[in-house]
Write a protein that holds these residues in place. Structure first.
Motif, PDB file in Angstrom:
ATOM      1  N   VAL A   1      -6.988   4.399  -1.208  1.00 48.64           N
ATOM      2  CA  VAL A   1      -7.828   4.140  -0.036  1.00 48.64           C
ATOM      3  C   VAL A   1      -8.373   2.718  -0.072  1.00 48.64           C
ATOM      4  O   VAL A   1      -8.388   2.006   0.937  1.00 48.64           O
ATOM      5  CB  VAL A   1      -8.962   5.178   0.047  1.00 48.64           C
ATOM      6  N   HIS A   2      -8.815   2.301  -1.251  1.00 48.30           N
ATOM      7  CA  HIS A   2      -9.340   0.942  -1.400  1.00 48.30           C
ATOM      8  C   HIS A   2      -8.282  -0.102  -1.048  1.00 48.30           C
ATOM      9  O   HIS A   2      -8.591  -1.151  -0.469  1.00 48.30           O
ATOM     10  CB  HIS A   2      -9.835   0.729  -2.824  1.00 48.30           C
ATOM     11  N   ASN A   3      -7.018   0.205  -1.370  1.00 48.15           N
ATOM     12  CA  ASN A   3      -5.915  -0.732  -1.103  1.00 48.15           C
ATOM     13  C   ASN A   3      -5.314  -0.572   0.280  1.00 48.15           C
ATOM     14  O   ASN A   3      -4.322  -1.254   0.600  1.00 48.15           O
ATOM     15  CB  ASN A   3      -4.805  -0.524  -2.142  1.00 48.15           C
ATOM     16  N   ASP A   4      -5.882   0.316   1.099  1.00 45.05           N
ATOM     17  CA  ASP A   4      -5.316   0.609   2.423  1.00 45.05           C
ATOM     18  C   ASP A   4      -3.862   1.050   2.342  1.00 45.05           C
ATOM     19  O   ASP A   4      -3.082   0.822   3.269  1.00 45.05           O
ATOM     20  CB  ASP A   4      -5.444  -0.609   3.353  1.00 45.05           C
ATOM     21  N   TRP A   5      -3.476   1.650   1.203  1.00 43.96           N
ATOM     22  CA  TRP A   5      -2.125   2.179   1.004  1.00 43.96           C
ATOM     23  C   TRP A   5      -1.055   1.093   1.084  1.00 43.96           C
ATOM     24  O   TRP A   5       0.105   1.384   1.382  1.00 43.96           O
ATOM     25  CB  TRP A   5      -1.821   3.296   2.007  1.00 43.96           C
ATOM     26  N   LYS A   6      -1.427  -0.136   0.789  1.00 42.19           N
ATOM     27  CA  LYS A   6      -0.486  -1.250   0.930  1.00 42.19           C
ATOM     28  C   LYS A   6       0.069  -1.682  -0.424  1.00 42.19           C
ATOM     29  O   LYS A   6      -0.647  -1.746  -1.412  1.00 42.19           O
ATOM     30  CB  LYS A   6      -1.174  -2.445   1.581  1.00 42.19           C
ATOM     31  N   PRO A   7       1.362  -2.008  -0.476  1.00 43.61           N
ATOM     32  CA  PRO A   7       1.902  -2.704  -1.644  1.00 43.61           C
ATOM     33  C   PRO A   7       1.423  -4.154  -1.617  1.00 43.61           C
ATOM     34  O   PRO A   7       0.707  -4.573  -0.691  1.00 43.61           O
ATOM     35  CB  PRO A   7       3.427  -2.635  -1.441  1.00 43.61           C
ATOM     36  N   PHE A   8       1.824  -4.926  -2.631  1.00 44.39           N
ATOM     37  CA  PHE A   8       1.494  -6.348  -2.610  1.00 44.39           C
ATOM     38  C   PHE A   8       2.444  -7.057  -1.658  1.00 44.39           C
ATOM     39  O   PHE A   8       3.296  -6.443  -1.036  1.00 44.39           O
ATOM     40  CB  PHE A   8       1.514  -6.912  -4.021  1.00 44.39           C
ATOM     41  N   LYS A   9       2.342  -8.352  -1.517  1.00 41.38           N
ATOM     42  CA  LYS A   9       2.880  -9.056  -0.361  1.00 41.38           C
ATOM     43  C   LYS A   9       4.304  -9.594  -0.488  1.00 41.38           C
ATOM     44  O   LYS A   9       4.923  -9.922   0.531  1.00 41.38           O
ATOM     45  CB  LYS A   9       1.952 -10.211  -0.005  1.00 41.38           C
ATOM     46  N   ARG A  10       4.873  -9.719  -1.707  1.00 42.52           N
ATOM     47  CA  ARG A  10       6.193 -10.340  -1.842  1.00 42.52           C
ATOM     48  C   ARG A  10       7.270  -9.298  -1.568  1.00 42.52           C
ATOM     49  O   ARG A  10       7.641  -8.519  -2.439  1.00 42.52           O
ATOM     50  CB  ARG A  10       6.339 -10.958  -3.235  1.00 42.52           C
ATOM     51  N   LEU A  11       7.814  -9.308  -0.370  1.00 45.43           N
ATOM     52  CA  LEU A  11       8.693  -8.238   0.090  1.00 45.43           C
ATOM     53  C   LEU A  11      10.008  -8.159  -0.665  1.00 45.43           C
ATOM     54  O   LEU A  11      10.672  -7.117  -0.645  1.00 45.43           O
ATOM     55  CB  LEU A  11       8.974  -8.402   1.588  1.00 45.43           C
ATOM     56  N   HIS A  12      10.408  -9.229  -1.304  1.00 46.17           N
ATOM     57  CA  HIS A  12      11.683  -9.214  -2.023  1.00 46.17           C
ATOM     58  C   HIS A  12      11.481  -9.341  -3.526  1.00 46.17           C
ATOM     59  O   HIS A  12      12.375  -9.805  -4.236  1.00 46.17           O
ATOM     60  CB  HIS A  12      12.602 -10.308  -1.474  1.00 46.17           C
ATOM     61  N   HIS A  13      10.322  -8.897  -3.990  1.00 49.26           N
ATOM     62  CA  HIS A  13      10.026  -8.902  -5.416  1.00 49.26           C
ATOM     63  C   HIS A  13       9.690  -7.483  -5.843  1.00 49.26           C
ATOM     64  O   HIS A  13       8.733  -6.881  -5.342  1.00 49.26           O
ATOM     65  CB  HIS A  13       8.850  -9.840  -5.712  1.00 49.26           C
ATOM     66  N   ALA A  14      10.475  -6.942  -6.787  1.00 48.33           N
ATOM     67  CA  ALA A  14      10.324  -5.540  -7.196  1.00 48.33           C
ATOM     68  C   ALA A  14       8.934  -5.220  -7.701  1.00 48.33           C
ATOM     69  O   ALA A  14       8.433  -4.099  -7.512  1.00 48.33           O
ATOM     70  CB  ALA A  14      11.360  -5.201  -8.270  1.00 48.33           C
ATOM     71  N   ASP A  15       8.270  -6.185  -8.345  1.00 55.42           N
ATOM     72  CA  ASP A  15       6.943  -5.929  -8.902  1.00 55.42           C
ATOM     73  C   ASP A  15       5.960  -5.405  -7.863  1.00 55.42           C
ATOM     74  O   ASP A  15       5.078  -4.600  -8.181  1.00 55.42           O
ATOM     75  CB  ASP A  15       6.359  -7.221  -9.495  1.00 55.42           C
ATOM     76  N   ASP A  16       6.119  -5.865  -6.636  1.00 57.92           N
ATOM     77  CA  ASP A  16       5.071  -5.636  -5.643  1.00 57.92           C
ATOM     78  C   ASP A  16       5.151  -4.288  -4.946  1.00 57.92           C
ATOM     79  O   ASP A  16       4.292  -3.971  -4.116  1.00 57.92           O
ATOM     80  CB  ASP A  16       5.077  -6.781  -4.620  1.00 57.92           C
ATOM     81  N   ILE A  17       6.163  -3.488  -5.295  1.00 62.61           N
ATOM     82  CA  ILE A  17       6.232  -2.136  -4.737  1.00 62.61           C
ATOM     83  C   ILE A  17       5.881  -1.079  -5.785  1.00 62.61           C
ATOM     84  O   ILE A  17       5.734   0.110  -5.460  1.00 62.61           O
ATOM     85  CB  ILE A  17       7.649  -1.851  -4.170  1.00 62.61           C
ATOM     86  N   ALA A  18       5.646  -1.482  -7.017  1.00 64.59           N
ATOM     87  CA  ALA A  18       5.375  -0.516  -8.088  1.00 64.59           C
ATOM     88  C   ALA A  18       4.165   0.360  -7.781  1.00 64.59           C
ATOM     89  O   ALA A  18       4.133   1.543  -8.118  1.00 64.59           O
ATOM     90  CB  ALA A  18       5.177  -1.243  -9.416  1.00 64.59           C
ATOM     91  N   ILE A  19       3.151  -0.206  -7.134  1.00 69.13           N
ATOM     92  CA  ILE A  19       1.929   0.538  -6.832  1.00 69.13           C
ATOM     93  C   ILE A  19       2.202   1.739  -5.928  1.00 69.13           C
ATOM     94  O   ILE A  19       1.453   2.713  -5.921  1.00 69.13           O
ATOM     95  CB  ILE A  19       0.880  -0.396  -6.179  1.00 69.13           C
ATOM     96  N   SER A  20       3.303   1.690  -5.169  1.00 67.09           N
ATOM     97  CA  SER A  20       3.584   2.762  -4.220  1.00 67.09           C
ATOM     98  C   SER A  20       4.022   4.056  -4.885  1.00 67.09           C
ATOM     99  O   SER A  20       4.031   5.108  -4.233  1.00 67.09           O
ATOM    100  CB  SER A  20       4.645   2.314  -3.205  1.00 67.09           C
ATOM    101  N   TYR A  21       4.355   4.027  -6.162  1.00 72.12           N
ATOM    102  CA  TYR A  21       4.626   5.289  -6.856  1.00 72.12           C
ATOM    103  C   TYR A  21       3.380   6.174  -6.793  1.00 72.12           C
ATOM    104  O   TYR A  21       3.477   7.383  -6.530  1.00 72.12           O
ATOM    105  CB  TYR A  21       5.027   5.036  -8.310  1.00 72.12           C
ATOM    106  N   SER A  22       2.224   5.572  -7.010  1.00 77.61           N
ATOM    107  CA  SER A  22       0.983   6.354  -6.975  1.00 77.61           C
ATOM    108  C   SER A  22       0.667   6.822  -5.558  1.00 77.61           C
ATOM    109  O   SER A  22       0.166   7.938  -5.371  1.00 77.61           O
ATOM    110  CB  SER A  22      -0.178   5.536  -7.538  1.00 77.61           C
ATOM    111  N   TYR A  23       0.949   5.992  -4.558  1.00 79.25           N
ATOM    112  CA  TYR A  23       0.721   6.411  -3.172  1.00 79.25           C
ATOM    113  C   TYR A  23       1.593   7.619  -2.828  1.00 79.25           C
ATOM    114  O   TYR A  23       1.132   8.574  -2.183  1.00 79.25           O
ATOM    115  CB  TYR A  23       1.049   5.283  -2.202  1.00 79.25           C
ATOM    116  N   LEU A  24       2.853   7.549  -3.223  1.00 78.16           N
ATOM    117  CA  LEU A  24       3.774   8.646  -2.938  1.00 78.16           C
ATOM    118  C   LEU A  24       3.335   9.922  -3.653  1.00 78.16           C
ATOM    119  O   LEU A  24       3.406  11.019  -3.080  1.00 78.16           O
ATOM    120  CB  LEU A  24       5.190   8.264  -3.374  1.00 78.16           C
ATOM    121  N   TYR A  25       2.873   9.768  -4.883  1.00 76.74           N
ATOM    122  CA  TYR A  25       2.427  10.944  -5.627  1.00 76.74           C
ATOM    123  C   TYR A  25       1.254  11.607  -4.915  1.00 76.74           C
ATOM    124  O   TYR A  25       1.204  12.840  -4.787  1.00 76.74           O
ATOM    125  CB  TYR A  25       2.041  10.564  -7.059  1.00 76.74           C
TER     126      TYR A  25
END
Length: 377
Positions: A90-114
């Motif tokens: 909620v604090h992150n507004d369910w957003k990944p980080f900003k670099r769309l073509h960098h794998a690091d920045d989607i890692a946080i979405s595992y927790s969102y999906l869970y």
């Protein structure tokens, strides 16, 4: 977050890492379920009270940490983990980080999906930002995919460093499962194979971190003082930990599943072969004498993956003693206040750690390992 947690009774646990000589500490049963759960909760509470990240709350460090929190909840169902997961989402507004073509920045979405998968309230989770990121990441053109982003790391593929195989594939796989859209899994496999073909050493059954560490005949940019190839413990921990996450959610009938099963088994066998006698892997897997002390982040990912393999029938139960030895050594690296020490700092190759060095991804690795040790029989 800290104030939202209820107080819990705590048991005495081992402190330090390989430097505790107090005989009374050796009497503690670190494999007692209550003790493991307590150690994990203490790690969570300490980390939530001491937030840390490299760039942003949605960066890869928190992505790895909250993946550990998610797996801890999956095993224990303790709502303290779910509270932490929901609060940060909620604090992150369910957003990944900003670099769309960098794998690091989607890692946080595992927790969102869970959270989305386990939350019964309709509309609570917002996965639109994750979808938008994945669509851009997988299907839009960029300089890495075009092979034009040249540098000394030879960044000419999308996932040009082995850590990426933990950051993006488990998220893509889980998203494909949750949305019932296998096209995402097929795209993941395409890019995974690019990384595998470039960085996997079939002789050593380990991954180079990036092209700087890939041998080409007798020529290599970097090697260890003992003339061995450089294989970073945490780098390989990222890969084998990611494989366990992938296989846990990948459909049994997926056409490429056998590739991931075989890769997991190859790496697991090698990781077991080179485990030091005290249980913890060194930061340099083939040159343990370079920094001759245990390191918890790499060891945590290895322990998680190996325990997962035993629990899911991919590894023989004869390896249980090795995995338990690793957990016992990890437990000795947790401070009385819950902080997990002996974690190598952010890096890209083997470096030393210390009793007091910590990172949130080290806590994540600790929670991942505990989540599977609890199920080990």
């Amino acid at each position: 977050m800290k104030n939202s947690f209820i107080a819990v009774l705590v048991l005495l646990i081992l402190s330090g890492c390989n430097d505790s000589k107090d005989d009374s500490s050796l009497k503690i049963n670190v494999f007692n379920d209550a003790q493991i759960k307590n150690s994990m909760i203490k790690a969570l509470e300490w980390q939530e009270a001491h937030p840390i990240f490299a760039i942003h709350p949605t960066d890869w460090t928190n992505g790895a940490y909250y993946t550990g929190v998610a797996r801890a909840h999956k095993t224990t169902k303790n709502m303290m983990y779910m509270a932490a997961l929901k609060n940060q989402a909620v604090h992150n507004d369910w957003k990944p980080f900003k670099r769309l073509h960098h794998a690091d920045d989607i890692a946080i979405s595992y927790s969102y999906l869970y959270v989305a998968i386990n939350e019964k309230r309709r509309g609570f989770a917002d996965l639109e930002p994750t979808k938008n990121f994945l669509d851009a990441h997988l299907y839009e053109d960029n300089s890495w995919k075009a092979g034009t982003n040249r540098s000394k790391e030879d960044k000419t593929i999308l996932w040009w460093w082995c850590d990426a195989l933990f950051m993006a594939p488990p998220v893509i796989n889980l998203y494909a499962k949750h949305t019932e859209q296998p096209k995402y899994l097929d795209a993941m496999h395409e890019y995974y194979m690019e990384t595998y073909n470039r960085l996997y050493d079939k002789d050593e059954r380990l991954f180079a971190r990036d092209m700087r560490f890939v041998w080409n005949g007798s020529k290599v940019d970097r090697k260890e003082p003992n003339d061995k190839k450089v294989f970073w413990s945490r780098g390989n921990g990222w890969v084998i930990g990611g494989l366990a996450l992938l296989l846990d959610d990948m459909p049994e009938d997926y056409e490429h599943r056998e590739f991931y099963v075989n890769l997991y088994k190859e790496m697991a066998g090698r990781i077991l072969e080179i485990q030091p006698s005290d249980g913890l892997w060194r930061t340099s897997l083939l040159s343990p004498e370079s920094y001759d002390h245990g390191e918890v982040s790499g060891s945590g990912f290895h322990t998680f993956a190996l325990a997962w393999g035993i629990n899911n029938g991919l590894l023989d139960k004869k390896h249980i003693p090795a995995v338990k030895k690793a957990w016992k050594a990890m437990a000795a690296c947790q401070h009385d206040d819950g902080r997990v020490g002996w974690v190598q700092n952010i890096g890209a190759f083997p470096e030393p750690a210390s009793k007091d060095s910590y990172q949130n991804f080290g806590t994540g690795a600790f929670l991942l390992a505990g989540s599977e040790i609890l199920k080990l029989q």
